[in-house]
Motif scaffolding. Structure first.
Motif, PDB file in Angstrom:
ATOM      1  N   GLY A   1      65.902 -39.939   5.392  1.00  0.00           N
ATOM      2  CA  GLY A   1      64.576 -40.528   5.495  1.00  0.00           C
ATOM      3  C   GLY A   1      64.589 -41.958   5.016  1.00  0.00           C
ATOM      4  O   GLY A   1      65.511 -42.396   4.322  1.00  0.00           O
ATOM      5  N   ALA A   2      63.548 -42.701   5.396  1.00  0.00           N
ATOM      6  CA  ALA A   2      63.450 -44.094   4.988  1.00  0.00           C
ATOM      7  C   ALA A   2      63.152 -44.178   3.497  1.00  0.00           C
ATOM      8  O   ALA A   2      62.264 -43.502   2.989  1.00  0.00           O
ATOM      9  N   LYS A   3      63.910 -45.040   2.779  1.00  0.00           N
ATOM     10  CA  LYS A   3      63.681 -45.221   1.347  1.00  0.00           C
ATOM     11  C   LYS A   3      62.985 -46.539   1.050  1.00  0.00           C
ATOM     12  O   LYS A   3      62.743 -46.858  -0.106  1.00  0.00           O
ATOM     13  N   HIS A   4      62.689 -47.284   2.091  1.00  0.00           N
ATOM     14  CA  HIS A   4      62.006 -48.558   1.904  1.00  0.00           C
ATOM     15  C   HIS A   4      60.653 -48.490   2.596  1.00  0.00           C
ATOM     16  O   HIS A   4      60.554 -48.006   3.729  1.00  0.00           O
ATOM     17  N   PRO A   5      59.580 -48.956   1.945  1.00  0.00           N
ATOM     18  CA  PRO A   5      58.242 -48.850   2.548  1.00  0.00           C
ATOM     19  C   PRO A   5      58.121 -49.593   3.873  1.00  0.00           C
ATOM     20  O   PRO A   5      57.353 -49.175   4.744  1.00  0.00           O
ATOM     21  N   PHE A   6      58.883 -50.679   4.063  1.00  0.00           N
ATOM     22  CA  PHE A   6      58.809 -51.406   5.321  1.00  0.00           C
ATOM     23  C   PHE A   6      59.380 -50.578   6.459  1.00  0.00           C
ATOM     24  O   PHE A   6      58.800 -50.516   7.556  1.00  0.00           O
ATOM     25  N   ASN A   7      60.517 -49.917   6.213  1.00  0.00           N
ATOM     26  CA  ASN A   7      61.092 -49.028   7.225  1.00  0.00           C
ATOM     27  C   ASN A   7      60.111 -47.916   7.583  1.00  0.00           C
ATOM     28  O   ASN A   7      59.914 -47.596   8.770  1.00  0.00           O
ATOM     29  N   GLN A   8      59.509 -47.319   6.544  1.00  0.00           N
ATOM     30  CA  GLN A   8      58.592 -46.218   6.787  1.00  0.00           C
ATOM     31  C   GLN A   8      57.362 -46.691   7.551  1.00  0.00           C
ATOM     32  O   GLN A   8      56.840 -45.970   8.416  1.00  0.00           O
TER      33      GLN A   8
ATOM     34  N   VAL B   1      77.747 -63.952  12.010  1.00  0.00           N
ATOM     35  CA  VAL B   1      77.948 -63.006  10.910  1.00  0.00           C
ATOM     36  C   VAL B   1      76.601 -62.537  10.359  1.00  0.00           C
ATOM     37  O   VAL B   1      76.420 -61.358  10.052  1.00  0.00           O
ATOM     38  N   VAL B   2      75.644 -63.460  10.241  1.00  0.00           N
ATOM     39  CA  VAL B   2      74.308 -63.110   9.754  1.00  0.00           C
ATOM     40  C   VAL B   2      73.662 -62.082  10.683  1.00  0.00           C
ATOM     41  O   VAL B   2      73.147 -61.046  10.230  1.00  0.00           O
ATOM     42  N   ILE B   3      73.689 -62.354  11.982  1.00  0.00           N
ATOM     43  CA  ILE B   3      73.079 -61.438  12.946  1.00  0.00           C
ATOM     44  C   ILE B   3      73.807 -60.098  12.943  1.00  0.00           C
ATOM     45  O   ILE B   3      73.181 -59.028  12.975  1.00  0.00           O
ATOM     46  N   TRP B   4      75.141 -60.149  12.885  1.00  0.00           N
ATOM     47  CA  TRP B   4      75.932 -58.915  12.899  1.00  0.00           C
ATOM     48  C   TRP B   4      75.627 -58.038  11.683  1.00  0.00           C
ATOM     49  O   TRP B   4      75.463 -56.824  11.815  1.00  0.00           O
ATOM     50  N   GLY B   5      75.540 -58.636  10.505  1.00  0.00           N
ATOM     51  CA  GLY B   5      75.260 -57.861   9.309  1.00  0.00           C
ATOM     52  C   GLY B   5      73.949 -57.109   9.395  1.00  0.00           C
ATOM     53  O   GLY B   5      73.859 -55.940   9.008  1.00  0.00           O
ATOM     54  N   HIS B   6      72.938 -57.750   9.946  1.00  0.00           N
ATOM     55  CA  HIS B   6      71.632 -57.090  10.058  1.00  0.00           C
ATOM     56  C   HIS B   6      71.578 -56.142  11.254  1.00  0.00           C
ATOM     57  O   HIS B   6      70.808 -55.175  11.240  1.00  0.00           O
ATOM     58  N   ALA B   7      72.397 -56.395  12.274  1.00  0.00           N
ATOM     59  CA  ALA B   7      72.487 -55.449  13.390  1.00  0.00           C
ATOM     60  C   ALA B   7      73.092 -54.134  12.913  1.00  0.00           C
ATOM     61  O   ALA B   7      72.653 -53.047  13.327  1.00  0.00           O
ATOM     62  N   VAL B   8      74.096 -54.204  12.049  1.00  0.00           N
ATOM     63  CA  VAL B   8      74.686 -52.992  11.465  1.00  0.00           C
ATOM     64  C   VAL B   8      73.625 -52.215  10.690  1.00  0.00           C
ATOM     65  O   VAL B   8      73.513 -50.989  10.808  1.00  0.00           O
ATOM     66  N   ASP B   9      72.832 -52.927   9.903  1.00  0.00           N
ATOM     67  CA  ASP B   9      71.772 -52.286   9.119  1.00  0.00           C
ATOM     68  C   ASP B   9      70.744 -51.627  10.026  1.00  0.00           C
ATOM     69  O   ASP B   9      70.352 -50.476   9.813  1.00  0.00           O
ATOM     70  N   GLY B  10      70.305 -52.350  11.050  1.00  0.00           N
ATOM     71  CA  GLY B  10      69.290 -51.807  11.954  1.00  0.00           C
ATOM     72  C   GLY B  10      69.782 -50.587  12.703  1.00  0.00           C
ATOM     73  O   GLY B  10      69.075 -49.568  12.803  1.00  0.00           O
ATOM     74  N   LEU B  11      71.004 -50.657  13.227  1.00  0.00           N
ATOM     75  CA  LEU B  11      71.538 -49.543  14.016  1.00  0.00           C
ATOM     76  C   LEU B  11      71.830 -48.332  13.136  1.00  0.00           C
ATOM     77  O   LEU B  11      71.558 -47.190  13.536  1.00  0.00           O
ATOM     78  N   ALA B  12      72.368 -48.570  11.932  1.00  0.00           N
ATOM     79  CA  ALA B  12      72.632 -47.457  11.019  1.00  0.00           C
ATOM     80  C   ALA B  12      71.341 -46.741  10.651  1.00  0.00           C
ATOM     81  O   ALA B  12      71.311 -45.508  10.535  1.00  0.00           O
ATOM     82  N   ASN B  13      70.251 -47.495  10.482  1.00  0.00           N
ATOM     83  CA  ASN B  13      68.952 -46.885  10.205  1.00  0.00           C
ATOM     84  C   ASN B  13      68.485 -46.011  11.359  1.00  0.00           C
ATOM     85  O   ASN B  13      67.982 -44.901  11.151  1.00  0.00           O
ATOM     86  N   VAL B  14      68.630 -46.508  12.571  1.00  0.00           N
ATOM     87  CA  VAL B  14      68.209 -45.745  13.749  1.00  0.00           C
ATOM     88  C   VAL B  14      69.026 -44.465  13.867  1.00  0.00           C
ATOM     89  O   VAL B  14      68.479 -43.375  14.098  1.00  0.00           O
TER      90      VAL B  14
ATOM     91  N   PRO C   1      63.007 -41.315  -5.557  1.00  0.00           N
ATOM     92  CA  PRO C   1      64.109 -42.154  -5.101  1.00  0.00           C
ATOM     93  C   PRO C   1      63.625 -43.176  -4.074  1.00  0.00           C
ATOM     94  O   PRO C   1      62.692 -42.916  -3.307  1.00  0.00           O
ATOM     95  N   GLY C   2      64.255 -44.333  -4.049  1.00  0.00           N
ATOM     96  CA  GLY C   2      63.886 -45.341  -3.066  1.00  0.00           C
ATOM     97  C   GLY C   2      63.047 -46.448  -3.656  1.00  0.00           C
ATOM     98  O   GLY C   2      62.913 -46.594  -4.882  1.00  0.00           O
ATOM     99  N   TYR C   3      62.448 -47.225  -2.769  1.00  0.00           N
ATOM    100  CA  TYR C   3      61.709 -48.415  -3.166  1.00  0.00           C
ATOM    101  C   TYR C   3      60.210 -48.223  -2.953  1.00  0.00           C
ATOM    102  O   TYR C   3      59.787 -47.423  -2.114  1.00  0.00           O
TER     103      TYR C   3
END
Length: 394
Positions: free
Chosen positions: A308-315, A280-293, A100-102
């Motif tokens: 766990g991280a499903k994207h190689p960049f996150n990992q 809106v652009v910054i907010w959308g990615h802030a949601v993504d970053g914080l949800a990951n953390v 699963p994942g990228y």
């Protein structure tokens, strides 16, 4: 100018004009040729092209995700696909294994697909009058949230399987709700509603198209979330932790506004063209970053589930942080190892917004705001999914 960075080379446009081929016909012809070529290669070279590439990097991971499996493997000697092979995902011999994942390969493939589809979307939108374009982006935000919620609906199907129950929708139909296919699902739904909204506007049933568009997206979001609430209320394997949503949206909004205000004060040219769409652009990615953390490091605050991280960049970021700080603690205080991802998710949107200056957006606002909408979607969609998934403990 900046517009030339995104435009087709002049030679390509001259070639189309010379043979009297419209850009739309050229795009459709290219799409059909690629589809037929890939399908033909998969049929002729089934094991090498289909199982060794398409299945291994694209369809196999979706199947593993839909079944809640650690991996699925195509056993080349037996010519069959098995879930969670007895030898283990990393030890199985003479097989193509998909988890699963990228992967790096699938990520690059999806980027190429995204660029190609954006070109087609631009040609489509070029036929439509979507001004004011900033309102168009705002009206699409509920659909981005809807995409994340709909993806979590599929997560509830996997949770049901793990609890020994039959999911509401089974694989392969459920693949329509799994990345990357869910992007096409949400896109087609949004496109259909957009066309209906434009028809309502042009027949004077509504003053502007973006009101019914935004309302429809909000209704879809509410429907998806209501389904999750119903499942959590009628099953003991799924429970809502509303503080996850409050914390994620609240902190992300404060961080996004702080970042936007700081840039506006010290580098106002960055937002001169985009205005509040930049927020809106910054907010959308802030949601993504914080949800990951929260999902990777702070689940103990709610239910202690493991993600766990499903994207190689996150990992990569997590591995690098863990190595640099010598674990998940600094000075004996737990900080996790995914926190730099949030900083990246605040900084990168600002760098991207700097490209969309006033001159660029004035020359081609339709193209510019389309790209900005896509940039919001690739952050807010996955971020919403992570947030809601954590909120329901699935």
């Amino acid at each position: 100018g900046i517009l030339n960075r995104f435009a087709l080379p002049v030679s390509h446009m001259e070639l189309l004009e010379r043979y009297d081929i419209s850009p739309e016909s050229a795009w459709i012809g290219t799409f059909v040729a690629l589809l037929v070529g890939i399908a033909g290669a998969a049929v002729v070279f089934t094991e090498r092209v289909y199982y060794g590439f398409l299945w291994r990097y694209f369809w196999g991971p979706v199947r593993a995700d839909a079944n809640g499996a650690d991996c699925v493997a195509y056993l080349r000697d037996e010519g069959q696909v098995v879930t969670n092979p007895d030898a283990g995902c990393s030890a199985v011999q003479n097989a193509y294994v998909a988890e699963p994942g990228y992967t790096v390969v699938s990520t690059l493939g999806y980027i190429l697909i995204l660029v190609f589809m954006l070109a087609g979307l631009y040609l489509l939108l070029d036929r439509l009058d979507l001004s004011p374009y900033d309102k168009f982006v705002y009206a699409l935000v509920p659909f981005m949230l809807f995409g994340g919620a709909l993806r979590t609906v599929e997560d509830s199907f996997v949770a049901a399987q793990r609890a020994g129950e039959a999911p509401a929708i089974e694989f392969p139909a459920s693949a329509l709700l799994i990345s990357p296919f869910i992007y096409f699902t949400v896109f087609l739904v949004a496109l259909g509603i957009l066309l209906v909204s434009l028809w309502l506007e042009r027949n004077e049933y509504t003053e502007t198209y973006y009101y019914p568009l935004g309302i429809a997206g909000t209704v879809l979001l509410g429907g998806s979330f209501s389904y999750l609430l119903l499942v959590s209320a009628t099953n003991d394997w799924m429970r809502l932790y509303p503080s996850v949503i409050v914390a994620t949206l609240g902190i992300a909004t404060l961080l996004a506004w702080g970042t936007y205000a700081a840039v506006e004060r010290y580098r106002p040219a960055v937002h001169a063209g985009t205005g509040l769409v930049g927020l809106v652009v910054i907010w959308g990615h802030a949601v993504d970053g914080l949800a990951n953390v929260f999902a990777n490091d702070w689940t103990q605050l709610w239910h202690g589930g493991e993600y766990g991280a499903k994207h190689p960049f996150n990992q990569f970021i997590m591995d690098a942080t863990n190595a640099i700080q010598g674990g998940e603690s600094i000075g004996g205080v737990f900080v996790g190892d995914s926190w730099p991802f949030l900083l990246v998710k605040l900084a990168v949107p600002v760098l991207i917004l700097a490209v969309f200056d006033r001159e660029f957006l004035e020359e081609n606002p339709r193209y510019g705001f389309m790209l900005l909408g896509a940039i919001v979607a690739v952050g807010l969609g996955p971020g919403t999914r992570d947030m809601i998934r954590l909120a329901f403990g699935i």
